[in-house]
Design a protein around this motif. Structure first.
Motif, PDB file in Angstrom:
ATOM      1  N   THR A 106       0.881  -1.159   0.000  1.00 53.32           N
ATOM      2  CA  THR A 106       0.000   0.000   0.000  1.00 53.32           C
ATOM      3  C   THR A 106       0.920   1.212   0.000  1.00 53.32           C
ATOM      4  O   THR A 106       2.049   1.143   0.513  1.00 53.32           O
ATOM      5  N   LEU A 107       0.485   2.275  -0.606  1.00 56.50           N
ATOM      6  CA  LEU A 107       1.362   3.425  -0.823  1.00 56.50           C
ATOM      7  C   LEU A 107       0.504   4.666  -0.962  1.00 56.50           C
ATOM      8  O   LEU A 107      -0.721   4.586  -0.989  1.00 56.50           O
ATOM      9  N   ILE A 108       1.190   5.796  -1.057  1.00 58.68           N
ATOM     10  CA  ILE A 108       0.445   7.031  -1.272  1.00 58.68           C
ATOM     11  C   ILE A 108       0.678   7.527  -2.692  1.00 58.68           C
ATOM     12  O   ILE A 108       1.825   7.702  -3.122  1.00 58.68           O
ATOM     13  N   ASP A 109      -0.428   7.685  -3.420  1.00 63.58           N
ATOM     14  CA  ASP A 109      -0.379   8.297  -4.744  1.00 63.58           C
ATOM     15  C   ASP A 109      -0.564   9.796  -4.571  1.00 63.58           C
ATOM     16  O   ASP A 109      -1.516  10.234  -3.903  1.00 63.58           O
ATOM     17  N   PHE A 110       0.324  10.567  -5.157  1.00 67.73           N
ATOM     18  CA  PHE A 110       0.114  12.009  -5.221  1.00 67.73           C
ATOM     19  C   PHE A 110      -0.417  12.317  -6.625  1.00 67.73           C
ATOM     20  O   PHE A 110       0.314  12.198  -7.610  1.00 67.73           O
ATOM     21  N   VAL A 111      -1.711  12.603  -6.661  1.00 68.87           N
ATOM     22  CA  VAL A 111      -2.412  12.765  -7.937  1.00 68.87           C
ATOM     23  C   VAL A 111      -2.430  14.251  -8.290  1.00 68.87           C
ATOM     24  O   VAL A 111      -2.820  15.080  -7.465  1.00 68.87           O
ATOM     25  N   PRO A 112      -1.993  14.595  -9.512  1.00 71.78           N
ATOM     26  CA  PRO A 112      -1.839  16.022  -9.843  1.00 71.78           C
ATOM     27  C   PRO A 112      -3.186  16.718 -10.033  1.00 71.78           C
ATOM     28  O   PRO A 112      -4.159  16.097 -10.456  1.00 71.78           O
ATOM     29  N   GLU A 113      -3.192  17.971  -9.703  1.00 66.90           N
ATOM     30  CA  GLU A 113      -4.349  18.780 -10.067  1.00 66.90           C
ATOM     31  C   GLU A 113      -4.101  19.228 -11.506  1.00 66.90           C
ATOM     32  O   GLU A 113      -3.116  19.905 -11.776  1.00 66.90           O
ATOM     33  N   GLY A 114      -4.904  18.790 -12.423  1.00 67.05           N
ATOM     34  CA  GLY A 114      -4.741  19.153 -13.827  1.00 67.05           C
ATOM     35  C   GLY A 114      -3.774  18.235 -14.558  1.00 67.05           C
ATOM     36  O   GLY A 114      -3.237  17.276 -13.987  1.00 67.05           O
ATOM     37  N   HIS A 115      -3.576  18.547 -15.830  1.00 68.01           N
ATOM     38  CA  HIS A 115      -2.731  17.726 -16.690  1.00 68.01           C
ATOM     39  C   HIS A 115      -1.372  18.389 -16.887  1.00 68.01           C
ATOM     40  O   HIS A 115      -1.213  19.561 -16.617  1.00 68.01           O
ATOM     41  N   GLY A 116      -0.426  17.617 -17.381  1.00 64.69           N
ATOM     42  CA  GLY A 116       0.875  18.187 -17.715  1.00 64.69           C
ATOM     43  C   GLY A 116       2.007  17.327 -17.175  1.00 64.69           C
ATOM     44  O   GLY A 116       1.788  16.439 -16.342  1.00 64.69           O
ATOM     45  N   VAL A 127       3.832  20.254 -12.553  1.00 64.78           N
ATOM     46  CA  VAL A 127       2.717  20.166 -11.608  1.00 64.78           C
ATOM     47  C   VAL A 127       3.078  20.857 -10.303  1.00 64.78           C
ATOM     48  O   VAL A 127       4.150  20.623  -9.739  1.00 64.78           O
ATOM     49  N   GLU A 128       2.191  21.717  -9.824  1.00 60.19           N
ATOM     50  CA  GLU A 128       2.443  22.406  -8.547  1.00 60.19           C
ATOM     51  C   GLU A 128       1.635  21.812  -7.413  1.00 60.19           C
ATOM     52  O   GLU A 128       2.058  21.825  -6.260  1.00 60.19           O
ATOM     53  N   ASP A 130      12.185   1.631  10.688  1.00 64.60           N
ATOM     54  CA  ASP A 130      13.434   2.001  10.004  1.00 64.60           C
ATOM     55  C   ASP A 130      13.251   2.264   8.512  1.00 64.60           C
ATOM     56  O   ASP A 130      14.233   2.268   7.766  1.00 64.60           O
ATOM     57  N   ALA A 131      12.024   2.430   8.062  1.00 66.76           N
ATOM     58  CA  ALA A 131      11.838   2.659   6.621  1.00 66.76           C
ATOM     59  C   ALA A 131      10.647   3.574   6.381  1.00 66.76           C
ATOM     60  O   ALA A 131       9.733   3.653   7.206  1.00 66.76           O
ATOM     61  N   ASP A 132      10.685   4.264   5.255  1.00 63.37           N
ATOM     62  CA  ASP A 132       9.587   5.156   4.883  1.00 63.37           C
ATOM     63  C   ASP A 132       8.487   4.382   4.152  1.00 63.37           C
ATOM     64  O   ASP A 132       8.683   3.245   3.720  1.00 63.37           O
ATOM     65  N   THR A 133       7.376   5.068   3.968  1.00 61.89           N
ATOM     66  CA  THR A 133       6.270   4.526   3.177  1.00 61.89           C
ATOM     67  C   THR A 133       6.504   4.879   1.708  1.00 61.89           C
ATOM     68  O   THR A 133       7.024   5.959   1.401  1.00 61.89           O
ATOM     69  N   THR A 134       6.125   3.977   0.811  1.00 67.54           N
ATOM     70  CA  THR A 134       6.297   4.262  -0.620  1.00 67.54           C
ATOM     71  C   THR A 134       5.383   5.412  -1.060  1.00 67.54           C
ATOM     72  O   THR A 134       4.203   5.463  -0.695  1.00 67.54           O
ATOM     73  N   LEU A 135       5.969   6.326  -1.838  1.00 63.79           N
ATOM     74  CA  LEU A 135       5.218   7.452  -2.404  1.00 63.79           C
ATOM     75  C   LEU A 135       5.313   7.372  -3.931  1.00 63.79           C
ATOM     76  O   LEU A 135       6.363   7.012  -4.475  1.00 63.79           O
ATOM     77  N   VAL A 136       4.219   7.693  -4.594  1.00 61.79           N
ATOM     78  CA  VAL A 136       4.207   7.684  -6.051  1.00 61.79           C
ATOM     79  C   VAL A 136       3.626   8.999  -6.547  1.00 61.79           C
ATOM     80  O   VAL A 136       2.516   9.364  -6.147  1.00 61.79           O
ATOM     81  N   PHE A 137       4.380   9.687  -7.386  1.00 62.05           N
ATOM     82  CA  PHE A 137       3.872  10.926  -7.976  1.00 62.05           C
ATOM     83  C   PHE A 137       3.346  10.610  -9.376  1.00 62.05           C
ATOM     84  O   PHE A 137       4.022   9.964 -10.179  1.00 62.05           O
ATOM     85  N   VAL A 138       2.104  11.029  -9.603  1.00 66.84           N
ATOM     86  CA  VAL A 138       1.416  10.688 -10.847  1.00 66.84           C
ATOM     87  C   VAL A 138       1.344  11.938 -11.714  1.00 66.84           C
ATOM     88  O   VAL A 138       1.144  13.045 -11.207  1.00 66.84           O
ATOM     89  N   SER A 139       1.530  11.751 -13.028  1.00 63.84           N
ATOM     90  CA  SER A 139       1.231  12.863 -13.942  1.00 63.84           C
ATOM     91  C   SER A 139       0.277  12.366 -15.016  1.00 63.84           C
ATOM     92  O   SER A 139       0.236  11.166 -15.330  1.00 63.84           O
TER      93      SER A 139
END
Ligand code: ATP
Length: 329
Positions: A10-20, A25-26, A84-93
């Motif tokens: 399980t992980l966190i998706d960072f879903v962009p506001e808008g396309h590009g 992406v900001e 001792d470890a971080d959670t997986t993060l995924v940046f989506v475009s």
């Protein structure tokens, strides 16, 4: 007794506001994700709350995932925290056609550190269905841990083992994705895949394009599984089951198709995971393959009518209303 066990990231998706492109992406929205987590939540919404074996970091992102999964009704017994470890993060475009690209941040993250033997034999002995996804097979020790779970589940009488390659060959650096899939298919009774997954898994010639779904399903069953579930986007799904499958009452392989449900999709992210949850819920409850395909397509099509992968997963009554509105076909 909990009948179902799902394993994987399980992980966190960072879903962009808008396309590009990602560099432009900001603003991102934080969403709980990961294909196995979506399947686990999908099952919970269908009133089959599963055990979910996963591992997240000890920090706030892990807190958020644990809370989200618990609120969705997923059983917490096998959710591990890693100090001792971080959670997986995924940046989506998203490109202008809403096709997604993913930037994974999962170097040594908690889900890659799932360890063999974490699920006790006495827990496994009571489980009727074990489902795993392919992403955690990309790294060690989660690869050995997942193969260990699938091998032991295979020894449990009457337990069904299912696998979704979730093809992300780019994550497989030190290991070969094709070999990995062959090994997982060999341990699985049921494989759920798309034609693209099977191309990546070396099951078909990439130049053959979408191929013939019935032939692809036969090729999957030739590698060990008694059942292949091939999803086809808006065109629904096809299943092949050999006589070894508990839901094939005949002496011959059966091939069943369901053409899906016409919808105006808002967001197809996670539709495949919604389908998997629907198929597991139906088949584990003793439904026929035909009914399982219809039900799974309804769960998946309904999930595409709302935004988000996990948040759009429907409840059983929402699926029933959806099917009623579509003539229950
Ligand atoms: P994803 O990667 O988005 O999770 P997938 O690629 O694994 O999905 P698909 O075959 O695209 O899997 O979709 C899974 C199921 O979702 C299909 O079998 C179908 O039931 C449903 N589905 C997907 N797209 C549509 C659509 N446009 N209209 C209706 N149903 C759809």
């Amino acid at each position: 007794m909990t009948r179902l066990l799902v394993a994987g990231e399980t992980l966190i998706d960072f879903v962009p506001e808008g396309h590009g492109a990602l560099d432009a992406v900001e603003t991102f929205h934080r969403r709980a994700g990961g294909a196995p987590a979506n399947v686990a939540v999908g099952l919970a919404r269908l009133e089959e709350p599963p055990l979910f074996w996963t591992r997240v970091g000890d920090g706030p992102f892990g807190d958020y995932l644990v809370r989200t999964l618990a609120e969705a009704g997923v059983r917490e017994d096998l959710i591990e925290r890693d100090p001792d470890a971080d959670t997986t993060l995924v940046f989506v475009s998203l490109d202008p056609d809403a096709d997604r690209s993913f930037s994974f941040h999962r170097n040594g993250t908690a889900d890659t550190r799932m360890r063999p033997g974490s699920v006790d034999d006495d827990v496994l002995a009571d489980v009727e269905w074990v489902h795993a996804g392919g992403v955690v097979l990309a790294d060690e020790p989660s690869r050995t841990a997942t193969f260990d779970l699938l091998s032991r589940a295979n020894e449990v009488e009457d337990a069904v083992v299912s696998f979704d390659p979730n093809a992300r060959p780019e994550l497989f650096e030190g290991t070969d994705f094709v070999d990995t899939c062959r090994r997982a298919f060999d341990l699985a009774d049921v494989v759920k895949a798309t034609a693209e997954d099977l191309v990546a898994a070396g099951i078909t010639d990439p130049t053959a394009g979408d191929g013939d779904a019935a032939e692809l399903a036969r090729a999957v069953c030739d590698l060990g599984p008694h059942t292949a579930l091939l999803t086809r986007g808006p065109d629904g799904a096809l299943a092949r089951s050999t006589p070894d499958a508990p839901w094939n009452p005949t002496d011959e392989p059966i091939v069943v198709e369901h053409g899906g449900y016409p919808v105006d999709p808002v967001d197809t992210t996670g539709a495949g995971d919604a389908f998997t949850a629907g198929a597991i819920a139906a088949l584990s409850a003793g439904e026929s393959v035909q009914e399982a395909l219809a039900f799974a397509n309804a769960v998946a099509a309904r999930s595409t009518t709302a935004k988000g992968a996990m948040t759009a997963l429907p409840t059983r009554s929402e699926v029933e209303s959806f099917r009623d509105a579509h003539g229950s076909a």
